[in-house]
Design an enzyme around this catalytic site. Structure first.
Site, PDB file in Angstrom:
ATOM      1  N   VAL A 105       0.833  -1.203   0.000  1.00  0.00           N
ATOM      2  CA  VAL A 105       0.000   0.000   0.000  1.00  0.00           C
ATOM      3  C   VAL A 105       0.866   1.252   0.000  1.00  0.00           C
ATOM      4  CG1 VAL A 105      -1.618   1.369   1.379  1.00  0.00           C
ATOM      5  CG2 VAL A 105      -1.998  -1.080   1.060  1.00  0.00           C
ATOM      6  N   ALA A 106       1.908   1.250   0.836  1.00  0.00           N
ATOM      7  CA  ALA A 106       2.764   2.434   0.966  1.00  0.00           C
ATOM      8  C   ALA A 106       3.635   2.662  -0.265  1.00  0.00           C
ATOM      9  CB  ALA A 106       3.643   2.304   2.202  1.00  0.00           C
TER      10      ALA A 106
ATOM     11  N   GLU B 138      -0.218   4.760  -6.165  1.00  0.00           N
ATOM     12  CA  GLU B 138      -1.548   4.787  -6.784  1.00  0.00           C
ATOM     13  C   GLU B 138      -2.054   6.209  -6.996  1.00  0.00           C
ATOM     14  OE1 GLU B 138      -3.455   2.495  -3.854  1.00  0.00           O
ATOM     15  OE2 GLU B 138      -3.181   0.592  -4.879  1.00  0.00           O
TER      16      GLU B 138
ATOM     17  N   ASP C  79      -0.878  34.920 -36.199  1.00  0.00           N
ATOM     18  CA  ASP C  79      -1.408  36.048 -36.964  1.00  0.00           C
ATOM     19  C   ASP C  79      -0.643  37.309 -36.570  1.00  0.00           C
ATOM     20  OD1 ASP C  79      -3.480  34.704 -38.345  1.00  0.00           O
ATOM     21  OD2 ASP C  79      -4.699  34.707 -36.543  1.00  0.00           O
TER      22      ASP C  79
ATOM     23  N   ASP D 191      -8.635  32.969 -35.634  1.00  0.00           N
ATOM     24  CA  ASP D 191      -9.839  33.568 -35.062  1.00  0.00           C
ATOM     25  C   ASP D 191     -11.087  33.360 -35.908  1.00  0.00           C
ATOM     26  OD1 ASP D 191      -9.237  35.224 -37.154  1.00  0.00           O
ATOM     27  OD2 ASP D 191      -8.765  36.976 -35.930  1.00  0.00           O
TER      28      ASP D 191
ATOM     29  N   ASP E 287     -10.399  29.306 -40.119  1.00  0.00           N
ATOM     30  CA  ASP E 287      -9.156  28.916 -39.438  1.00  0.00           C
ATOM     31  C   ASP E 287      -9.313  27.583 -38.706  1.00  0.00           C
ATOM     32  OD1 ASP E 287      -7.794  31.172 -40.241  1.00  0.00           O
ATOM     33  OD2 ASP E 287      -8.344  32.329 -38.466  1.00  0.00           O
TER      34      ASP E 287
ATOM     35  N   GLU F 149      11.935   2.916   0.610  1.00  0.00           N
ATOM     36  CA  GLU F 149      11.193   2.148   1.613  1.00  0.00           C
ATOM     37  C   GLU F 149      11.241   0.654   1.300  1.00  0.00           C
ATOM     38  OE1 GLU F 149       7.196   3.606   1.953  1.00  0.00           O
ATOM     39  OE2 GLU F 149       7.851   5.686   1.853  1.00  0.00           O
TER      40      GLU F 149
ATOM     41  N   ASN G 288       4.237   6.762   4.568  1.00  0.00           N
ATOM     42  CA  ASN G 288       3.510   7.010   3.322  1.00  0.00           C
ATOM     43  C   ASN G 288       2.561   8.190   3.467  1.00  0.00           C
ATOM     44  OD1 ASN G 288       2.569   6.149   0.597  1.00  0.00           O
ATOM     45  ND2 ASN G 288       0.654   5.779   1.690  1.00  0.00           N
TER      46      ASN G 288
END
Length: 942
Positions: A299-300, A304, A346, A662, A666, A731, A768
Site C-alpha cells: 500500500v505504501a 496509486e 497572426d 480567429d 481557421d 522504503e 507514506n
C-alpha cells in the site's frame, strides 16, 4: 404582456417576424430591459442543457477505499483485530486500530485532493463560459449564453454558435451549419420570410437552432426557446456526455504505477517468504503480522496517487495560465506546450495592438496624411505637412472616406467621456478618419440608407453594400472595400477631381496605383482599397438578390493606409520564444511589404530573408513547399486554406506546431495543429471550439507565457515523480534488504524467537501518509525556473520518466535504504556496527532516519541537474510541508498514545542529530552525482 405559450399552438416559423416579436413582448430595436430579462430567467430557468448530477460527497469519500490493496489492508487489520480478541496477547489492539486510523486519514486526504481537482476544473470551465450578443435596453451586450431568455434579440455573425432557438428577423447572406442537428452537410441559407405550410426542422429556413453555427453572413433573430425547450434540448437525454479522456501523460503514469505495483507485490511476497523461512514463524498472530506487513508495504510503496496528483498539478497549472490570460480547454495541450518547436501566429491583434489608425489616403490627385492616434476623432488632415487646401484632392478624399464610412458595420460611441469602437477595429479606424475630415456633418446614414450587403469573406477579401440615395433616388449606389490588389482588378474606372469625373483606368495607371500601395506598405501601413459604382434600380430588380456580380466595373476611389503598431512587449516575447528554441512564423493577409516591415521590427525576419505570398505557396509543389517552410518565417496575402497547408508541411518536417486563429475558416488549421490557439476577443465560436487554448487578451506574449507555464508544469510533474518514486523505492529496499540481511545487521529477536523486521507495518503506512502527500504536492507547485526558457523544447517521443531519471531515482532509493539500514545496524547490540539499543529503540531510529531522508529528498527532487542549494528558499510550500512533517513525527515519538500506536520510544537530542546527519547522506550523495554529471557535460561540450 408576453403571450409566449401561443407560439406552441402556432409555431414561430409560420408566423411573421413582427407577430413573433409581439407574442414575446419584445422590441426589435430596444430588446428587453434588464429587469424583464431577469424575471424571464427566473421563470424559464437558465439556457443550459441537462447534465448528470454531481456525485454526492459521501460517495466520493467511500470511493477512496474501493481499491484492491486498501481493501486487502483493511481485511488484514480486521483479521488482526479478531486474533487479538481470541488470544489477548496485548492489553489493547494498537496496531489494528492505528491501521484503521491511517487508512481513514489516507481516504480523507484522497477525497480532499479529488475535491480540489474538481474545484479547479470547475473554475476553469467557468472561465470558458459561452457568450452571446443580445440587445438589452437598446445596446448590444455580451452576456453568458446561460442568461439568454425568450424574447432576447440575438445579434449574430459568421463564426458564432447560436445560443438558443430563434426566429430570424433579418438576414444578410446568412448561412448556418446545421449538420449537428439535421444531418444536412451543406450550410442552410436563412431568410426572415414566414413559411405558410407545416415543415420539418431541416426546412425551417427562417429559424435558427441552438448549438448550430453561422457559416457565413450576419443577422438578427428573436429567441423563441431556451434550455430543454430547444430542439437540441429535447434530444439532449439521448446525447452522450462528453468525458475528458486521459492524456498521454496520465496513461503513461498509470502504466508506471501498475508496473511498480507488480514489482512491489512480488518483493513483498519474497520478503514474507524469507521471514517465514528464517524466523520459523508458527503462531497465528505472527502470521497475521507478516500478512499485515506485506500488505502495508504494498500500500505504501505502490504510487496509486500518481494520476490524481498529476491531475491536481495540471489543474493548478492551468489556473496559473488563466491568470496569464490563457484558457486551456484540453489537458493534453499542457503536455504539448513544452514540446512546441514552431509558433504560427497572426499579425493583426496578436503581434500588434489591434488599434488601427488611418495615417494616409492616396487618390488620383495625390496624398493626404492624418494626425492623431487611438479612437478619439480628433486630428488634422495634411498635404505635404500643411493643412489640406487643395479642393479637388479634398473632394476625392471625402469620396473615398464616404465609401469607407458606408461599407462599414462598426459604430463609434462616446461612453462615459471616452470614445469606443463597437465592431472591427479596422472599420472603426475608417469611421474616425471620416469624422476628422468632417463627414459626420453630412448625416451619411440618413441620406444613404443601406439596402443590402455582400459580406466580407477571407476568400474574397472584399465587402460591398448597396444604398439608396435619398437625394438622387433613381440610382442604387454600390460601395466596396477590400485588399487593394483584389479590388483594383475589379475596377474599370477611376474618380478624378472635385466634380467626380469618371475616367477609364489604363494599364499605366493601374501600375502606378499598385506602386502607391507598395510605397504605403514600406511604411508598415496596412492598405485598404475603396471603390464604388452606380446601378439603375431596374437592373437590380431584374437580376434579383445582390451578389458578387455587383463587384464588377467599379470606380476606383483610392487607397487608405492604416497603422496597427506592434505591441510593446511583442519583440521581447519573440526573442524569448527564439531563446527557448521555438521558431516564430508570422502569417498575415497584409501586403508582403507591410508584413516584412513589421516582422523585421519584431525580430522575426532577419536581413536578407523575404516573405512568401499565398500565390507563391499555391504554385509550389508539396515537396518544394515542405522544403521552403524550413526557412520561410513570414507569409503574406494568405487565405485560410494556406494556413492548413503551412501546418501540414511543418508537421511533415517533424515540427510541433502551435497555430493561432480567429475565423471560421481557421478551424481546420487549428484542429490539425498540435496546439490550436484561438483568440478570446476577436475569435469566433467555431475557432474557439476547434482550439485547444484560448488567449483572452489576443496577445502573442500570452502564448509565449503559456509555453513557459507548460514547461514549468511538466517540470513540476517530473519533480514530484522523482520524489515519490525514489522515496518509495527507498522504503521497499529498506524492508527487503533489512529482512534479507537481518542476521548480518543484528536484527534478531531479543527473546531469540518471534517476528523481527526493520520497520513495523504502522510505521510504513505513517511514512507514506506523512511524506507522500504534503511534500509531493508542494513540489507540484514549485515556482517556475527562468532557465526553462533557455532550454530547447522537450522531445515529445521521450517518456516523462527518462532513462537518466530512472537512474537518479534508483541512486536516491539506494541512498535512502543505505542510510536507514546504517542507523538500524548502529542502534542494535549485534551486527556490523555494534550498538547498545533495544529493538524498539533501533526501529524508532530507523523510522526517524527514513522520514528525515525523505524530507532531504524533497530538495533533491527539484532538479536532476541543478544543485539543491540553488534557489533553496523559493518554494515556501515545500518548507511548510517539511516543517509539518517534522512536527507530526515528533508527536509520534513523544506523545504517549501515539508512541504506543506506532511502537516508538523517545529519542535524545544526540539521537536526533545522528539520524539527521546520516539521513543527509541522501542530499550530499546526490549532490556529488549531480556535480560529476555537470563536469562530464562540460567536458563533452568543450
Amino acid at each position: 404582456m408576453m403571450d409566449y405559450e401561443n407560439l406552441e399552438q402556432s409555431p414561430a416559423y409560420r408566423c411573421s417576424s413582427a407577430a413573433v416579436v409581439d407574442a414575446l413582448g419584445s422590441d426589435v430595436r430596444e430588446g428587453l430591459i434588464s429587469e424583464e430579462a431577469h424575471t424571464r430567467l427566473q421563470r424559464y430557468g437558465q439556457n443550459t442543457l441537462p447534465s448528470a448530477p454531481p456525485r454526492p460527497a459521501w460517495l466520493q469519500f467511500l470511493a477512496q477505499f474501493v481499491n484492491p490493496l486498501t481493501i486487502l489492508l483493511l481485511a488484514a487489520a480486521i483479521i488482526s483485530l479478531v486474533v487479538w480478541w481470541i488470544e489477548h496477547e496485548s492489553p489493547f489492539p494498537y496496531e489494528a486500530l492505528t491501521i484503521f486510523a491511517i487508512v481513514l486519514l489516507n481516504g480523507l486526504l484522497g477525497y480532499v485532493q479529488e475535491h480540489r481537482a474538481e474545484q479547479a476544473a470547475a473554475a476553469l470551465q467557468a472561465m470558458t463560459v459561452a457568450t452571446a450578443r443580445v440587445v438589452r435596453a437598446g445596446t448590444v451586450q455580451t452576456r453568458p449564453t446561460a442568461e439568454v431568455v425568450p424574447g432576447d434579440i440575438l445579434v449574430i455573425e459568421e463564426g458564432d454558435t447560436i445560443a438558443a432557438d430563434a426566429r430570424v428577423l433579418d438576414a444578410i447572406a446568412l448561412r448556418v451549419a446545421e449538420a449537428a442537428l439535421t444531418g444536412e452537410s451543406a450550410p442552410v441559407s436563412k431568410k426572415s420570410a414566414s413559411i405558410e405550410q407545416e415543415v420539418g426542422i431541416a426546412d425551417q429556413t427562417n429559424m435558427l437552432f441552438g448549438g448550430t453555427t453561422v457559416a457565413a453572413g450576419r443577422g438578427r433573430a428573436i429567441v423563441t426557446a431556451t434550455g430543454t425547450a430547444t430542439q437540441i434540448g429535447r434530444i439532449a437525454g439521448s446525447l452522450e456526455q462528453t468525458v475528458e479522456k486521459e492524456t498521454p501523460l496520465q496513461r503513461e503514469l498509470d502504466h508506471v504505477g501498475k508496473w511498480l505495483g507488480l514489482v512491489v507485490i512480488l518483493i513483498a511476497i519474497v520478503m514474507s517468504a524469507t521471514i517465514l523461512l528464517v524466523d520459523r514463524v508458527g503462531a497465528l498472530n505472527e502470521l497475521v503480522d507478516i500478512f499485515l506487513l506485506a500488505v502495508s508495504l504494498a500500500v505504501a510503496a505502490v504510487p496509486e496517487g500518481l494520476t490524481a496528483i498529476t491531475t491536481i498539478v495540471l489543474s493548478l497549472g492551468m489556473q496559473r495560465m488563466a491568470r496569464r490570460h490563457v484558457i486551456v480547454r484540453k489537458l493534453s495541450a499542457v503536455e504539448t506546450l513544452g514540446s512546441t518547436t514552431v509558433i504560427c501566429t497572426d499579425k493583426t491583434g496578436t503581434l500588434t495592438q489591434n488599434e488601427m489608425t488611418v495615417r494616409a489616403i492616396v487618390t488620383a490627385s495625390g496624398r493626404v496624411d492624418f494626425t492623431g492616434t487611438g479612437y478619439t476623432p480628433q486630428g488634422a488632415v495634411l498635404q505635404a505637412g500643411q493643412p489640406l487646401a487643395d479642393q479637388p484632392l479634398k473632394e476625392e478624399v471625402k469620396a473615398a472616406l464616404r465609401a469607407a464610412y458606408l461599407v462599414n458595420n462598426a459604430s463609434l460611441l462616446l461612453l462615459d467621456g471616452s470614445w469606443v469602437v463597437q465592431g472591427d477595429p479596422t472599420e472603426g479606424a475608417l469611421l474616425i478618419a471620416a469624422h476628422k475630415i468632417g463627414l459626420e456633418e453630412e448625416n451619411l446614414q440618413g441620406r444613404f440608407p443601406r439596402l443590402s450587403e455582400v459580406p466580407f469573406s477571407s476568400e474574397r477579401k472584399l465587402m460591398s453594400t448597396a444604398h439608396h440615395d435619398a437625394v438622387h433616388g433613381e440610382q442604387i449606389l454600390i460601395y466596396s472595400k477590400g485588399a487593394p490588389d483584389v479590388l483594383l482588378a475589379r475596377c474599370a474606372f477611376e474618380r478624378v477631381g472635385g466634380r467626380g469625373q469618371i475616367i477609364p483606368l489604363t494599364e499605366e495607371r493601374r501600375t502606378e496605383i499598385l506602386a502607391q500601395v507598395a510605397c504605403l506598405a514600406t511604411e508598415a501601413l496596412r492598405t485598404l482599397g475603396v471603390a464604388s459604382r452606380a446601378l439603375e434600380r431596374e437592373k437590380i430588380d431584374e437580376i434579383g438578390e445582390l451578389d458578387e456580380w455587383v463587384e464588377q466595373e467599379l470606380v476606383w476611389l483610392g487607397v487608405i493606409g492604416m497603422i496597427d503598431p506592434p505591441r510593446p512587449e511583442a519583440a521581447l516575447s519573440v526573442q524569448r520564444a527564439q531563446q527557448a528554441g521555438v521558431r516564430v512564423i508570422m502569417i498575415t493577409g497584409d501586403h508582403p511589404v507591410t508584413a516584412v516591415a513589421i516582422a523585421r521590427e519584431l525580430g522575426i525576419l532577419k536581413e536578407g530573408e523575404r516573405a512568401m505570398s499565398g500565390l507563391e505557396l499555391e504554385q509550389a509543389s508539396d515537396e518544394e513547399f515542405q522544403a521552403m517552410v524550413r526557412t520561410v518565417s513570414v507569409y503574406a496575402r494568405v487565405a485560410p486554406e494556406h494556413k492548413l497547408h503551412i501546418v501540414q508541411a511543418l508537421k511533415a518536417n517533424g515540427e510541433i506546431v502551435a497555430m493561432t486563429g480567429d475565423g471560421v475558416n481557421d478551424a481546420p488549421a487549428l484542429k490539425v495543429a498540435d496546439i490550436g490557439v484561438a483568440m478570446g476577443k476577436t475569435g469566433t465560436d467555431v475557432a474557439k471550439e476547434a482550439a485547444d487554448m484560448v488567449l483572452t487578451d489576443d496577445n502573442f506574449a500570452s502564448l509565449v507565457a503559456a509555453i513557459e507555464e507548460g514547461r514549468a508544469i511538466f517540470a513540476n510533474i517530473q519533480k514530484f515523480l522523482r520524489y515519490l518514486l525514489s522515496s518509495n523505492i527507498g522504503e521497499v529496499l529498506t524492508m527487503f534488504f533489512g529482512v534479507i540481511l537481518a542476521s548480518s545487521i543484528g536484527l534478531i529477536s531479543e527473546a531469540g524467537t518471534g517476528l523481527v523486521v526493520p520497520l513495523l507495518s504502522t510505521q510504513i503506512l505513517w511514512i507514506n501518509l506523512l511524506t507522500d502527500s504534503g511534500p509531493a504536492l508542494a513540489l507540484g507547485v514549485d515556482p517556475r525556473d527562468p532557465a526553462q526558457m533557455r532550454k530547447p523544447p522537450r522531445d515529445p517521443k521521450t517518456h516523462v520518466i527518462s532513462a537518466s531519471m530512472w537512474s537518479s531515482i534508483s541512486v536516491i532509493g539506494v541512498l535512502v535504504a543505505l542510510a536507514t539500514l546504517l542507523v538500524l545496524d548502529w542502534s542494535l547490540p549485534q551486527g556490523l556496527l555494534v550498538g547498545a539499543g533495544t529493538l524498539r529503540y533501533a526501529q524508532t531510529m530507523a523510522f526517524t532516519t527514513l522520514v528525515l531522508a525523505q524530507l532531504f529528498n524533497v530538495f533533491n527532487a527539484r532538479s536532476d541537474e541543478t544543485s539543491a542549494f540553488r534557489s533553496l528558499l523559493m518554494n515556501r510550500w515545500a518548507w511548510l510541508a517539511i516543517l509539518l512533517s517534522l512536527f507530526l513525527q515528533v508527536l509520534v515519538i513523544y506523545l504517549p498514545p501515539l508512541s504506543m500506536a506506532f511502537g516508538t520510544v523517545p529519542l535524545s537530542i544526540t539521537d536526533w542529530l545522528f539520524c539527521l546527519v546520516v539521513a543527509s547522506i541522501v542530499l550530499w550523495g546526490r549532490e556529488l552525482t549531480k556535480l560529476l554529471a555537470r563536469l562530464l557535460k562540460r567536458r563533452r561540450t568543450n
